[in-house]
Design an enzyme around this catalytic site. Structure first.
Site, short mmCIF file in Angstrom:
data_model
loop_
_atom_site.label_atom_id
_atom_site.label_comp_id
_atom_site.label_asym_id
_atom_site.label_seq_id
_atom_site.Cartn_x
_atom_site.Cartn_y
_atom_site.Cartn_z
N HIS A 156 0.81 -1.22 0.00
CA HIS A 156 0.00 0.00 0.00
C HIS A 156 0.85 1.27 0.00
O HIS A 156 0.34 2.35 -0.28
CB HIS A 156 -0.93 0.00 1.23
CG HIS A 156 -2.03 -1.01 1.11
ND1 HIS A 156 -3.31 -0.68 0.71
CD2 HIS A 156 -2.04 -2.35 1.29
CE1 HIS A 156 -4.05 -1.77 0.67
NE2 HIS A 156 -3.30 -2.80 1.02
N ASP A 368 3.46 9.30 -0.79
CA ASP A 368 2.27 8.54 -0.43
C ASP A 368 2.06 7.46 -1.48
O ASP A 368 2.18 7.73 -2.68
CB ASP A 368 1.04 9.47 -0.41
CG ASP A 368 0.11 9.17 0.75
OD1 ASP A 368 0.00 7.99 1.12
OD2 ASP A 368 -0.52 10.11 1.27
C1 GDG Z 1 -2.14 3.73 3.26
C2 GDG Z 1 -1.12 4.38 2.32
C3 GDG Z 1 -2.84 4.35 0.51
C4 GDG Z 1 -8.56 9.79 7.81
N1 GDG Z 1 -8.97 10.50 8.89
C5 GDG Z 1 -10.15 9.99 9.25
C6 GDG Z 1 -10.48 8.96 8.36
N2 GDG Z 1 -9.49 8.86 7.49
C7 GDG Z 1 -9.50 7.93 6.36
C8 GDG Z 1 -9.46 8.67 5.04
C9 GDG Z 1 -8.91 7.58 4.13
C10 GDG Z 1 -7.98 6.80 5.06
O1 GDG Z 1 -8.35 7.13 6.40
C11 GDG Z 1 -6.54 7.25 4.88
O2 GDG Z 1 -6.08 6.73 3.69
P1 GDG Z 1 -4.87 7.38 2.90
O3 GDG Z 1 -4.79 6.70 1.59
O4 GDG Z 1 -5.07 8.84 2.75
O5 GDG Z 1 -3.55 7.17 3.78
P2 GDG Z 1 -2.93 6.00 4.73
O6 GDG Z 1 -3.68 5.84 5.98
O7 GDG Z 1 -1.50 6.40 4.90
O8 GDG Z 1 -3.05 4.64 3.89
C12 GDG Z 1 -1.84 5.21 1.27
C13 GDG Z 1 -3.74 3.58 1.47
O9 GDG Z 1 -2.98 2.85 2.43
C14 GDG Z 1 -4.64 2.58 0.72
O10 GDG Z 1 -3.89 1.74 -0.09
O11 GDG Z 1 -3.63 5.18 -0.30
O12 GDG Z 1 -0.90 5.77 0.36
O13 GDG Z 1 -0.19 5.19 3.05
O14 GDG Z 1 -9.93 6.71 3.71
O15 GDG Z 1 -10.74 9.13 4.72
N3 GDG Z 1 -11.62 8.24 8.42
C15 GDG Z 1 -12.49 8.56 9.42
N4 GDG Z 1 -12.23 9.56 10.33
C16 GDG Z 1 -11.09 10.30 10.27
O16 GDG Z 1 -10.89 11.23 11.07
N5 GDG Z 1 -13.63 7.88 9.51
#
Ligand code: GDG
Length: 475
Positions: A156, A368
């Site tokens: 990821h 990322d």
């Molecule tokens: C890894 C990789 C890759 C965030 N704050 C809250 C919340 N979130 C949710 C977001 C999003 C998820 O968490 C975060 O996903 P990201 O992709 O932005 O980043 P990582 O956590 O680092 O994820 C990344 C991912 O895996 C998938 O393959 O894209 O590059 O690092 O869905 O909306 N959700 C809630 N409350 C929050 O305060 N409910």
């Protein structure tokens, strides 16, 4: 039909439609419901002593199999090698890499132990799909235990350039372990290229692009395949969540506080890879250079806590608190707070509604793998009056979302300029950019991601299983 076995560090706590279900959790869970199967991983519990036991929980056709970790295992495998060595290295932060040989040994030991826990639960024709950097040695451990099933792996996070990976002392063992999988999935082509570069230039292996689009890899006496599988979201479901929340309390509160001012919105786990300090400074630069924007726009940063027991995360939290305090002290007025920095988690539906109510989505990680927030922000927009996405070129999502204003997250002036452009972009241009990105998000939604990976794993499984036998027959 074969059962699907998902293995990930944490087993997502899924309640149907529940607040915390992110893109990955929803996509993977849907796949499991269709095929039937099991989700295996750490329960999140840390035990002071004793013998952790697997807990099985049936929900329809899906079994959740979770197990606790002993304190020492948590410290070495999770807190140590996974999050203090691999995470910074794979995000190009060689300066933050901490390496301790005992932690690496703990990481390998826990992978082997977890694999042993899974083995008795496996059936002969199960297809196993392992997720992320915590579990790089998992296939090797399963193979050592005699498991012959097809095993795929999806990373990821970014796969770093060789010169950065070399900073991790056991880099060779890690890449060799990856070669025990049948199929490796990366988020983007640059990640796949970086892996192939290591295979050819550091491991003395070979790579060859096949007619089916997969790359065939031969290294460490293994043959496997690799491809890029950019993870997606369900854009129409997010749009619906956002629309439903349009008149809800959080949005009403936000609007009444803004008094017609514009709003720039960011949501990230509080992680040093997300470029938060640079982002705050670029917003300050906008106010600095464009006095007309003062008291006309607020920046809302939601940053829920994560890995708060690691020093590097305490450090980024302190730096961010200092920056937001300094910038607000410099520019705030009695009736206007420039930066709202909120160190708390919100429900998914609330986030979607806030995205829709904002004028700019400000997503500027230093590195990322993909960044789902960028995709969620676009999905949540009002199709008649969409906001603008400002997106780091170092997020995997930038490979697909060409309708965003693409920025370099280290270029403070460039980001300030992009914010200014986004805040004044005419409707026609916003619409064109939004429609372009929505088409892409619909075409590559999270089901497409999952199905492509599963299809390819099915194919390479057959090939891998039959190849050695064929070669033996011919030889
Ligand atoms: C890894 C990789 C890759 C965030 N704050 C809250 C919340 N979130 C949710 C977001 C999003 C998820 O968490 C975060 O996903 P990201 O992709 O932005 O980043 P990582 O956590 O680092 O994820 C990344 C991912 O895996 C998938 O393959 O894209 O590059 O690092 O869905 O909306 N959700 C809630 N409350 C929050 O305060 N409910």
């Amino acid at each position: 039909m074969s059962r699907l076995i998902i293995v990930s560090n944490r087993v997502a706590p899924i309640s149907e439609g529940g607040p915390a279900a992110g893109g990955l959790a929803v996509g993977v869970y849907d796949a499991l419901k269709e095929t039937g199967g099991m989700w295996f991983g750490w329960s999140g519990d840390v035990l002071a002593s004793g013998q952790p036991q697997i807990v099985l929980e049936e929900r329809g056709a899906v079994t959740f199999a979770t197990i606790g970790l002993l304190r020492r295992d948590y410290d070495q495998y999770y807190r140590g090698f996974s999050n203090a060595t691999l995470w910074p290295a794979f995000h190009y932060r060689a300066d933050l890499v901490q390496y301790d040989r005992h932690e690496y040994e703990g990481y390998s030991r826990v992978n082997a132990w977890l694999a042993q826990q899974l083995v008795p639960l496996l059936r002969e024709d199960d297809v196993i799909w392992v997720h992320d950097y915590h579990l790089i040695p998992f296939a090797q451990a399963l193979r050592a235990a005699g498991v012959k099933n097809r095993i795929g792996f999806f990373l990821h996070i970014p796969f770093p350039a060789s010169q950065v990976l070399l900073a991790v002392p056991p880099h060779r063992e890690l890449v060799q372990a990856l070669c025990a999988f049948d199929l490796l999935g990366f988020q983007t082509r640059p990640d796949l290229r970086a892996f192939c570069d290591y295979i050819v230039n550091e491991a003395g292996g070979t790579t060859a692009l096949q007619p089916d689009g997969l790359t065939r890899i031969e290294a460490f006496g293994q043959t496997l395949c690799a491809g890029d599988y950019p993870i997606g979201v369900y854009p129409d479901e997010i749009a619906e969540l956002a629309r439903a929340g349009e008149r809800g309390k959080p949005v009403r509160t936000l609007k009444s506080t803004l008094h017609g001012r514009k709003v720039i919105m960011s949501v990230d786990r509080l992680d040093y890879s997300k470029g938060l300090v640079e982002r705050f400074r670029a917003f300050e630069r906008l106010l600095d250079h464009t006095p007309a924007q003062r008291n006309k726009v607020s920046f809302v940063q939601i940053a829920p806590p994560t890995r708060a027991d690691l020093h590097a995360y305490q450090d980024i939290r302190l730096r961010l608190e200092a920056e937001s305090g300094r910038i607000n002290g410099r520019y705030a007025e009695l009736d206007w707070t420039p930066i709202w920095y909120i160190h708390r988690q919100y429900e998914r539906a609330v986030l979607a509604a806030l995205f829709r109510a904002s004028n700019v989505g400000y997503v500027t990680p230093l590195r990322d793998g993909m960044n789902l927030v960028a995709k969620e922000y676009v999905s949540a927009q009002d199709p008649e009056d969409p906001g603008v996405l400002v997106l780091s070129r170092f997020a995997g999502a930038a490979q697909e979302l060409s309708g965003a204003l693409i920025v370099n997250p280290l270029d403070i002036d460039g980001m300030a300029d992009a914010l200014g452009t986004a805040l004044s972009m005419p409707l026609a241009e916003r619409l064109a950019r939004y429609q372009d990105m929505m088409a892409q998000l619909r075409e590559n939604n999270v089901s497409v991601w999952r199905d492509r990976f599963m299809r390819d794993l099915g194919r390479v499984g057959v090939r891998q299983a039959s190849l050695p036998a064929l070669e033996r027959a011919q030889g």
